[in-house]
Design an enzyme around this catalytic site. Structure first.
Site, mmCIF file in Angstrom:
data_model
loop_
_atom_site.group_PDB
_atom_site.id
_atom_site.type_symbol
_atom_site.label_atom_id
_atom_site.label_comp_id
_atom_site.label_asym_id
_atom_site.label_seq_id
_atom_site.Cartn_x
_atom_site.Cartn_y
_atom_site.Cartn_z
ATOM 1 N N LEU A 128 82.706 35.345 55.071
ATOM 2 C CA LEU A 128 82.987 36.017 53.798
ATOM 3 C C LEU A 128 81.930 35.635 52.783
ATOM 4 C CD1 LEU A 128 84.867 37.742 52.058
ATOM 5 C CD2 LEU A 128 86.188 35.686 51.574
ATOM 6 N N HIS A 232 83.655 23.360 49.566
ATOM 7 C CA HIS A 232 82.518 23.618 48.687
ATOM 8 C C HIS A 232 83.021 24.427 47.491
ATOM 9 C CE1 HIS A 232 78.690 25.372 47.378
ATOM 10 N NE2 HIS A 232 78.073 24.440 48.101
#
Length: 353
Positions: A128, A232
């Site tokens: 994604l 992240h």
């Protein structure tokens, strides 16, 4: 109107450009032309009606987000089936080890990482990514949830369990503290070299060199322990969306950067469970009193998915504008799968490594 569709060879230049924009750590999108050609070919095979879903196998359903106004690919999203069946799929499982000494009257609890293949055979959502200029409200969620409409349309192709491997935390230089203090000790290469090796050569080097004994977290410095299970910053919105879909985290993390892996039963994923099908009615003009919906055409080889206004009629038909039906390549009376979009949506950048 943005369109999600299967990738094709004419997307190659755009896909290479997107790879260069993803940054370090996204193993499923290497900036390598040969790798992309193989990925496109594999995806076209997966979307072929000749693929037999009754035979367990690894397939790659790689889709792109196209802006029809410019003809550019501005995002990607994918579903991978049968992970670990052809190449090993490794994770660390975070667990607790309890030891006790009667002589010293001591009981100690220690957290350990065990190398496992528990996700073998599962379906994975990944890849994604959305270009910065395309990160408008709702677009990231459209890319994320669209994969679940594909699963709802073709349930026999996607098994029972779905997982996502989120990119782990890295510093401003793109380095992983966990890799620096753990992985690099066994492999002797930099983090980005390891990422590229998996992307281009597969996980065999992990099989060859990764130790099988448990890793005691107390032996790692605070900086490495702190990132285990931490996504992240660019992956945190995608993780939040998946958690809202019904995914859960129970201790599986990535070998390289410690990013969290989360999973769910496909039948319990909200976008799968809540979507419905209906025949369409095409409006001659703009719709009034319409609801923003995600819409898929249910056609495997020509799969199309858009986000557009639609209205559910009293007779059970779903009314679409002519431009929406055209984008979906549907005619009056054809079936469409629909799912109401949500407002106030967070954006997603890249969901997995």
């Amino acid at each position: 109107m943005l369109i999600i569709r299967p990738c094709q060879h004419s997307d190659l230049a755009d896909l290479l450009s997107l790879s260069r924009a993803t940054g370090a750590g996204m193993t499923s999108m290497p900036a390598d032309e040969t790798a992309w050609l193989a990925k496109i070919e594999a995806s076209q095979n997966a979307f072929s009606l000749t693929t037999d879903p009754s035979k367990p196998a690894s397939h790659s359903y790689f889709m792109v987000l196209e802006d029809p106004n410019s003809g550019r690919v501005v995002g990607t999203t994918a579903v991978y089936t049968g992970i670990g069946l052809e190449k090993p799929f490794y994770s660390y499982k975070l667990s607790t080890l309890v030891t006790r000494s009667r002589d010293l009257a001591l009981t100690r609890k220690a957290q350990v990482l065990n190398l496992v293949n528990d996700y073998t055979g599962s379906t994975e959502v990944g890849s994604l990514f959305l270009l910065p200029e395309a990160r408008q409200p709702g677009v990231g969620r459209f890319l994320s949830r669209g994969r679940f409409l594909l699963m709802a349309d073709f349930p026999t192709r996607f098994g029972d369990r779905v997982m996502a491997e989120l990119r782990g935390w890295q510093d401003e230089q793109g380095q992983s503290p966990l890799w620096q203090h753990l992985g690099s000790k066994f492999f002797g290469i930099e983090f980005q070299q390891a990422v590229e090796a998996v992307a281009l050569k597969g996980p065999q080097f992990i099989t060859d060199m990764m130790p099988r004994h448990p890793i005691h977290l107390e032996l790692l410095p605070d900086s490495a322990r702190a990132v285990i299970g931490k996504p992240h910053p660019s992956s945190a919105p995608a993780m939040n969306m998946l958690l809202k879909e019904g995914f859960e985290f129970d201790g599986y993390v990535d070998l390289f950067d410690g990013g969290p892996s989360i999973h769910a039963q496909i039948s319990e994923v909200h976008s799968v469970r809540d979507s419905r099908t209906a025949p369409i009615s095409i409006s001659r003009g703009p719709l009034t009193a319409a609801t923003e919906m995600m819409l898929s055409n249910g056609q495997l080889e020509q799969f199309r998915l858009v986000q557009a206004p639609a209205r559910l009629l009293a007779d059970g038909r779903l009314q679409l504008e002519a431009a929406t039906a055209e984008a979906l390549q549907l005619q009056e009376g054809d079936a469409v799968r629909f799912l109401e979009s949500r407002q106030g949506q967070s954006q997603a950048q890249s969901a997995v490594a």
